[in-house]
Design a protein around this motif. Structure first.
Motif, PDB file in Angstrom:
ATOM      1  N   LEU A 283      -1.909  -2.419   3.580  1.00  0.00           N
ATOM      2  CA  LEU A 283      -1.734  -1.762   4.883  1.00  0.00           C
ATOM      3  C   LEU A 283      -0.635  -2.449   5.694  1.00  0.00           C
ATOM      4  CD1 LEU A 283      -5.450  -1.087   5.916  1.00  0.00           C
ATOM      5  CD2 LEU A 283      -3.773   0.573   5.071  1.00  0.00           C
ATOM      6  N   ALA A 284      -0.565  -3.776   5.604  1.00  0.00           N
ATOM      7  CA  ALA A 284       0.465  -4.516   6.340  1.00  0.00           C
ATOM      8  C   ALA A 284       1.861  -4.212   5.802  1.00  0.00           C
ATOM      9  CB  ALA A 284       0.185  -6.017   6.259  1.00  0.00           C
ATOM     10  N   ILE A 285       1.965  -3.976   4.502  1.00  0.00           N
ATOM     11  CA  ILE A 285       3.269  -3.674   3.897  1.00  0.00           C
ATOM     12  C   ILE A 285       3.688  -2.241   4.227  1.00  0.00           C
ATOM     13  CG2 ILE A 285       4.514  -3.344   1.711  1.00  0.00           C
ATOM     14  CD1 ILE A 285       2.673  -5.605   0.554  1.00  0.00           C
ATOM     15  N   VAL A 286       2.799  -1.288   3.983  1.00  0.00           N
ATOM     16  CA  VAL A 286       3.141   0.130   4.151  1.00  0.00           C
ATOM     17  C   VAL A 286       3.254   0.492   5.643  1.00  0.00           C
ATOM     18  CG1 VAL A 286       2.437   2.513   3.645  1.00  0.00           C
ATOM     19  CG2 VAL A 286       2.054   0.701   1.940  1.00  0.00           C
ATOM     20  N   GLN A 287       2.382  -0.082   6.455  1.00  0.00           N
ATOM     21  CA  GLN A 287       2.357   0.195   7.897  1.00  0.00           C
ATOM     22  C   GLN A 287       2.255   1.700   8.189  1.00  0.00           C
ATOM     23  OE1 GLN A 287       5.470  -1.858  10.044  1.00  0.00           O
ATOM     24  NE2 GLN A 287       5.032  -3.790   9.037  1.00  0.00           N
ATOM     25  N   PRO A 288       1.188   2.336   7.688  1.00  0.00           N
ATOM     26  CA  PRO A 288       1.041   3.770   7.940  1.00  0.00           C
ATOM     27  C   PRO A 288       0.686   4.050   9.391  1.00  0.00           C
ATOM     28  CG  PRO A 288      -0.975   2.897   7.019  1.00  0.00           C
ATOM     29  CD  PRO A 288       0.023   1.765   6.999  1.00  0.00           C
TER      30      PRO A 288
END
Length: 201
Positions: A119-124
């Protein structure tokens, strides 16, 4: 000369791809879950997706291919995206339990916690939580500034200051019975309204 917006976006995309590739290598080399010679089931989709689909554990077709949302559930979701006018390229899908273990309870807690890193990488902009097991796991996850989510299917909830969440039934449990299909669609179609309201930039 200052970087243009396109160049900045390109740099962020490159970084997201690099970080997801690193996460993939870590998951593939991890030996904490009792999965034997089977490969883990990896997340897939756009590295900077607006929408993240989040399930608890894989089904046999996902284990066979090693890819989240492969099989009947993924096909049903793709049809739903088309019906709702959602670009599938705006979506990333992943699982809490990435290793094909006999019982999801056997999954290593450190492995399950990798979803926070994804979630931290993709930041949806929104996380679609598929099913009660995924909801419980997400509420136990250490996501910075996260608020507890409630089992209110079809209601967009605030998850973090920058991320919303939509709880829906598990797609894999909604494929064979008409009432379950209707319950899934009733909750999931809210995502179409949410997506239509996204600013065009």
């Amino acid at each position: 000369m200052p970087a243009t917006d396109d160049e900045i976006r390109e740099k962020y995309l490159e970084r997201a791809i690099r970080e997801l590739n690193q996460l993939t290598r870590e998951v593939q080399s991890c030996r904490h879950c009792p999965r034997g010679a089977l490969m883990p089931v990896l997340g897939s989709g756009h590295p900077q997706a607006d929408i993240v689909l989040l399930k608890h554990a894989p089904v046999p077709s996902e284990v066979e291919e090693g890819v989240a949302f492969y099989g009947r559930g993924g096909t049903a979701l793709m049809k739903s995206f088309r019906r709702l006018g959602i670009d599938p390229l705006a979506v990333y899908g992943t699982l809490f339990v990435k290793c094909p273990v006999a019982d999801p309870a056997l999954a290593d807690p450190g492995c399950v916690a990798r979803v926070a890193e994804e979630l931290a990488i993709v930041q949806p902009k929104i996380v679609v939580v598929l099913g009660s097991d995924a909801l419980a796991a997400l509420n136990e996850l250490d996501v910075p500034l996260a608020q507890p989510l409630h089992a209110r299917p079809g209601e967009v909830q605030r998850f973090t200051p920058s991320m919303e969440a939509l709880v829906v039934p598990n797609i894999d449990e909604s494929l064979d019975e008409e009432g379950a299909k209707r319950a899934f669609w009733s909750a999931f179609r809210v995502l179409g309204e949410w997506y239509a309201d996204l600013p065009p930039y």
